[in-house]
Design a protein around this motif. Structure first.
Motif, PDB file in Angstrom:
ATOM      1  N   HIS A  22     -30.463 -62.319 -48.006  1.00 51.93           N
ATOM      2  CA  HIS A  22     -31.407 -62.526 -46.895  1.00 51.93           C
ATOM      3  C   HIS A  22     -31.106 -61.609 -45.717  1.00 51.93           C
ATOM      4  O   HIS A  22     -32.018 -61.094 -45.075  1.00 51.93           O
ATOM      5  N   ARG A  23     -29.844 -61.468 -45.392  1.00 50.31           N
ATOM      6  CA  ARG A  23     -29.445 -60.557 -44.312  1.00 50.31           C
ATOM      7  C   ARG A  23     -28.074 -59.979 -44.646  1.00 50.31           C
ATOM      8  O   ARG A  23     -27.423 -60.429 -45.580  1.00 50.31           O
ATOM      9  N   ARG A  24     -27.659 -59.039 -43.889  1.00 55.26           N
ATOM     10  CA  ARG A  24     -26.411 -58.328 -44.177  1.00 55.26           C
ATOM     11  C   ARG A  24     -25.214 -59.286 -44.189  1.00 55.26           C
ATOM     12  O   ARG A  24     -25.055 -60.119 -43.294  1.00 55.26           O
ATOM     13  N   SER A  25     -24.379 -59.152 -45.198  1.00 54.70           N
ATOM     14  CA  SER A  25     -23.203 -60.003 -45.326  1.00 54.70           C
ATOM     15  C   SER A  25     -22.029 -59.388 -44.557  1.00 54.70           C
ATOM     16  O   SER A  25     -22.073 -58.227 -44.156  1.00 54.70           O
ATOM     17  N   GLU A  26     -20.988 -60.180 -44.347  1.00 57.83           N
ATOM     18  CA  GLU A  26     -19.812 -59.676 -43.632  1.00 57.83           C
ATOM     19  C   GLU A  26     -18.546 -60.346 -44.137  1.00 57.83           C
ATOM     20  O   GLU A  26     -18.551 -61.511 -44.532  1.00 57.83           O
ATOM     21  N   VAL A  27     -17.459 -59.567 -44.127  1.00 55.84           N
ATOM     22  CA  VAL A  27     -16.135 -60.106 -44.430  1.00 55.84           C
ATOM     23  C   VAL A  27     -15.455 -60.400 -43.099  1.00 55.84           C
ATOM     24  O   VAL A  27     -15.366 -59.527 -42.225  1.00 55.84           O
ATOM     25  N   ILE A  28     -14.996 -61.637 -42.953  1.00 57.66           N
ATOM     26  CA  ILE A  28     -14.338 -62.051 -41.709  1.00 57.66           C
ATOM     27  C   ILE A  28     -12.836 -62.175 -41.998  1.00 57.66           C
ATOM     28  O   ILE A  28     -12.408 -63.097 -42.708  1.00 57.66           O
ATOM     29  N   PRO A  29     -12.024 -61.254 -41.480  1.00 58.25           N
ATOM     30  CA  PRO A  29     -10.589 -61.235 -41.805  1.00 58.25           C
ATOM     31  C   PRO A  29      -9.793 -62.243 -40.971  1.00 58.25           C
ATOM     32  O   PRO A  29      -8.874 -61.892 -40.242  1.00 58.25           O
ATOM     33  N   ALA A  30     -10.173 -63.521 -41.063  1.00 56.87           N
ATOM     34  CA  ALA A  30      -9.486 -64.575 -40.319  1.00 56.87           C
ATOM     35  C   ALA A  30      -8.159 -64.912 -41.007  1.00 56.87           C
ATOM     36  O   ALA A  30      -7.749 -64.248 -41.968  1.00 56.87           O
ATOM     37  N   LYS A  31      -7.496 -65.964 -40.510  1.00 53.70           N
ATOM     38  CA  LYS A  31      -6.252 -66.398 -41.137  1.00 53.70           C
ATOM     39  C   LYS A  31      -6.472 -66.671 -42.612  1.00 53.70           C
ATOM     40  O   LYS A  31      -5.664 -66.295 -43.465  1.00 53.70           O
ATOM     41  N   VAL A  32      -7.581 -67.329 -42.920  1.00 49.23           N
ATOM     42  CA  VAL A  32      -8.061 -67.454 -44.299  1.00 49.23           C
ATOM     43  C   VAL A  32      -9.316 -66.583 -44.388  1.00 49.23           C
ATOM     44  O   VAL A  32     -10.378 -66.982 -43.890  1.00 49.23           O
ATOM     45  N   PRO A  33      -9.220 -65.389 -44.960  1.00 50.48           N
ATOM     46  CA  PRO A  33     -10.366 -64.476 -44.990  1.00 50.48           C
ATOM     47  C   PRO A  33     -11.564 -65.088 -45.708  1.00 50.48           C
ATOM     48  O   PRO A  33     -11.404 -65.797 -46.715  1.00 50.48           O
ATOM     49  N   ILE A  34     -12.749 -64.854 -45.188  1.00 49.63           N
ATOM     50  CA  ILE A  34     -13.956 -65.361 -45.845  1.00 49.63           C
ATOM     51  C   ILE A  34     -15.009 -64.268 -45.924  1.00 49.63           C
ATOM     52  O   ILE A  34     -15.033 -63.336 -45.123  1.00 49.63           O
ATOM     53  N   LEU A  35     -15.887 -64.419 -46.900  1.00 50.66           N
ATOM     54  CA  LEU A  35     -17.079 -63.594 -47.024  1.00 50.66           C
ATOM     55  C   LEU A  35     -18.262 -64.471 -46.642  1.00 50.66           C
ATOM     56  O   LEU A  35     -18.468 -65.535 -47.228  1.00 50.66           O
ATOM     57  N   ARG A  36     -19.019 -64.042 -45.645  1.00 48.44           N
ATOM     58  CA  ARG A  36     -20.196 -64.803 -45.204  1.00 48.44           C
ATOM     59  C   ARG A  36     -21.448 -64.094 -45.679  1.00 48.44           C
ATOM     60  O   ARG A  36     -21.667 -62.916 -45.364  1.00 48.44           O
ATOM     61  N   VAL A  37     -22.251 -64.799 -46.440  1.00 46.98           N
ATOM     62  CA  VAL A  37     -23.496 -64.228 -46.952  1.00 46.98           C
ATOM     63  C   VAL A  37     -24.629 -65.231 -46.736  1.00 46.98           C
ATOM     64  O   VAL A  37     -24.411 -66.438 -46.651  1.00 46.98           O
ATOM     65  N   TYR A  38     -25.834 -64.694 -46.648  1.00 47.29           N
ATOM     66  CA  TYR A  38     -27.037 -65.516 -46.511  1.00 47.29           C
ATOM     67  C   TYR A  38     -27.930 -65.192 -47.701  1.00 47.29           C
ATOM     68  O   TYR A  38     -28.386 -64.050 -47.842  1.00 47.29           O
ATOM     69  N   LEU A  39     -28.197 -66.168 -48.539  1.00 53.16           N
ATOM     70  CA  LEU A  39     -28.963 -65.928 -49.756  1.00 53.16           C
ATOM     71  C   LEU A  39     -30.310 -66.628 -49.702  1.00 53.16           C
ATOM     72  O   LEU A  39     -30.418 -67.792 -49.283  1.00 53.16           O
ATOM     73  N   ASP A  40     -31.343 -65.919 -50.137  1.00 52.97           N
ATOM     74  CA  ASP A  40     -32.664 -66.522 -50.322  1.00 52.97           C
ATOM     75  C   ASP A  40     -32.685 -67.191 -51.692  1.00 52.97           C
ATOM     76  O   ASP A  40     -32.670 -66.505 -52.725  1.00 52.97           O
ATOM     77  N   ILE A  41     -32.696 -68.510 -51.711  1.00 53.26           N
ATOM     78  CA  ILE A  41     -32.689 -69.255 -52.970  1.00 53.26           C
ATOM     79  C   ILE A  41     -34.090 -69.795 -53.235  1.00 53.26           C
ATOM     80  O   ILE A  41     -34.615 -70.603 -52.463  1.00 53.26           O
ATOM     81  N   PRO A  42     -34.732 -69.351 -54.305  1.00 52.16           N
ATOM     82  CA  PRO A  42     -36.095 -69.827 -54.600  1.00 52.16           C
ATOM     83  C   PRO A  42     -36.072 -71.298 -55.005  1.00 52.16           C
ATOM     84  O   PRO A  42     -35.103 -71.791 -55.586  1.00 52.16           O
ATOM     85  N   SER A  43     -37.155 -71.998 -54.685  1.00 49.18           N
ATOM     86  CA  SER A  43     -37.267 -73.402 -55.051  1.00 49.18           C
ATOM     87  C   SER A  43     -37.626 -73.532 -56.529  1.00 49.18           C
ATOM     88  O   SER A  43     -38.356 -72.703 -57.084  1.00 49.18           O
ATOM     89  N   ARG A  44     -37.131 -74.567 -57.160  1.00 51.55           N
ATOM     90  CA  ARG A  44     -37.472 -74.830 -58.557  1.00 51.55           C
ATOM     91  C   ARG A  44     -38.808 -75.551 -58.680  1.00 51.55           C
ATOM     92  O   ARG A  44     -39.333 -75.730 -59.774  1.00 51.55           O
ATOM     93  N   GLU A  45     -39.330 -75.994 -57.544  1.00 50.24           N
ATOM     94  CA  GLU A  45     -40.629 -76.669 -57.521  1.00 50.24           C
ATOM     95  C   GLU A  45     -41.670 -75.701 -56.986  1.00 50.24           C
ATOM     96  O   GLU A  45     -41.501 -75.110 -55.922  1.00 50.24           O
ATOM     97  N   ARG A  46     -42.750 -75.544 -57.722  1.00 45.76           N
ATOM     98  CA  ARG A  46     -43.769 -74.557 -57.348  1.00 45.76           C
ATOM     99  C   ARG A  46     -44.355 -74.806 -55.963  1.00 45.76           C
ATOM    100  O   ARG A  46     -44.688 -73.875 -55.246  1.00 45.76           O
ATOM    101  N   ALA A  47     -44.507 -76.065 -55.593  1.00 46.01           N
ATOM    102  CA  ALA A  47     -45.152 -76.402 -54.319  1.00 46.01           C
ATOM    103  C   ALA A  47     -44.226 -76.223 -53.124  1.00 46.01           C
ATOM    104  O   ALA A  47     -44.682 -76.261 -51.981  1.00 46.01           O
ATOM    105  N   SER A  48     -42.959 -76.018 -53.369  1.00 42.58           N
ATOM    106  CA  SER A  48     -41.995 -75.923 -52.276  1.00 42.58           C
ATOM    107  C   SER A  48     -41.538 -74.487 -52.065  1.00 42.58           C
ATOM    108  O   SER A  48     -41.465 -73.695 -53.005  1.00 42.58           O
TER     109      SER A  48
END
Length: 286
Positions: free
Chosen positions: A120-146
């Motif tokens: 969905h948008r640019r991801s980033e690696v955050i080199p904190a005490k416990v490093p994390i990767l932050r990503v935003y994903l567009d997840i399609p709905s399994r229901e057609r109406a949603s």
């Protein structure tokens, strides 16, 4: 503060409880949000296994949902905290990944993600005490109406304790029907007062959870919750603390879901959520 409330106080606590329950029901994480997070895990797992840095353990690699998304205290807007385990269900006893190796792996996953259509948008690696990767994903709905939804995923690597703690909290969340709306109100208070950011000098959400659970265990004449870690499993006579420290993470999660039926906890405390919240504030303020 142990005296019984007056009629006026009782009316106030009843109205407060009704308001808390209503807001909690409207805001609680529903099944479609949970399933979207599981879809995100499936996609991230496939991408992670394609990374060169994961070639030595790609068959064992697994991503676990952690934090509020799994511990019973999540809402519809909760981020999806995740832990990537590189050693399988039973983490290897060998040398753990170095911090440098973890950060390199997260950067490689980040690069691979940038070619995927559901980013969905640019991801980033955050080199904190416990490093994390932050990503935003567009997840399609399994229901057609949603419509689909955007899922924020914060992924760490081999933080086993986070998985164990999440499932211990999940166990607590299921022992009393007042527990989840009560915690919802505590989290709402902390967020509204800007007191839920440890980096800014206040407390983390996890710390607020621990304060709330401690109050329900020892801050009342009749506790709402037991101290699970000190209790003994009736099946094997071993403490639950022992069970939560077992290497097999699947066994840890299984036991967490069994404890409610095993201990059959029933609190003698009959105070409603509104009064418990009031007493929580009084307990830590005085």
């Amino acid at each position: 503060m142990t005296s019984s409330p007056s009629t006026r106080q009782t009316d106030f606590f009843n109205k407060l409880t009704s308001s808390i329950d209503s807001n909690y029901r409207n805001d609680v994480q529903n099944r479609s949000v949970y399933e979207a997070k599981q879809q995100a895990i499936a996609e991230l797992t496939k991408i992670a296994r394609r990374c060169n840095n994961a070639r030595d353990f790609k068959d064992k690699l697994r991503i676990w949902l952690t934090g509020s998304s799994i511990n019973g205290f999540g809402n519809k807007n909760s981020d999806a905290d995740m832990c990537m385990i590189t050693g399988g269900v039973i983490p290897d006893d060998g040398e753990p990944m170095t911090r440098k190796s973890i950060i390199n792996l997260l950067y490689q996953i980040k690069r691979n993600l940038e070619y995927e259509k559901y980013l969905h948008r640019r991801s980033e690696v955050i080199p904190a005490k416990v490093p994390i990767l932050r990503v935003y994903l567009d997840i399609p709905s399994r229901e057609r109406a949603s419509r689909g939804m955007v899922v924020q995923c914060d992924i760490n690597v081999d933080n086993h304790i986070g998985i164990r703690n999440s499932w211990l909290l999940r166990c607590y969340s299921e022992l009393d029907d007042r527990m989840r709306p009560f915690i919802y109100m505590i989290k709402y208070l902390a967020k509204s007062a800007n007191l839920n950011d440890a980096q800014s000098g206040s407390l983390s959400t996890y710390s607020w959870l621990l304060l709330a659970i401690s109050f329900l265990q020892i801050g009342l004449k009749d506790p709402v919750l037991p101290i699970i870690q000190e209790m003994t499993c009736p099946k094997d006579k071993k403490t639950y603390d022992w069970h939560f420290k077992q290497a097999n993470l699947e066994q840890v999660t299984k036991k967490a879901l069994e404890i409610k039926n095993e201990i059959k906890w029933k609190s003698k405390n009959t105070r409603n959520v509104g009064e418990l919240f009031y007493r929580f504030i009084y307990y830590y303020a005085v």
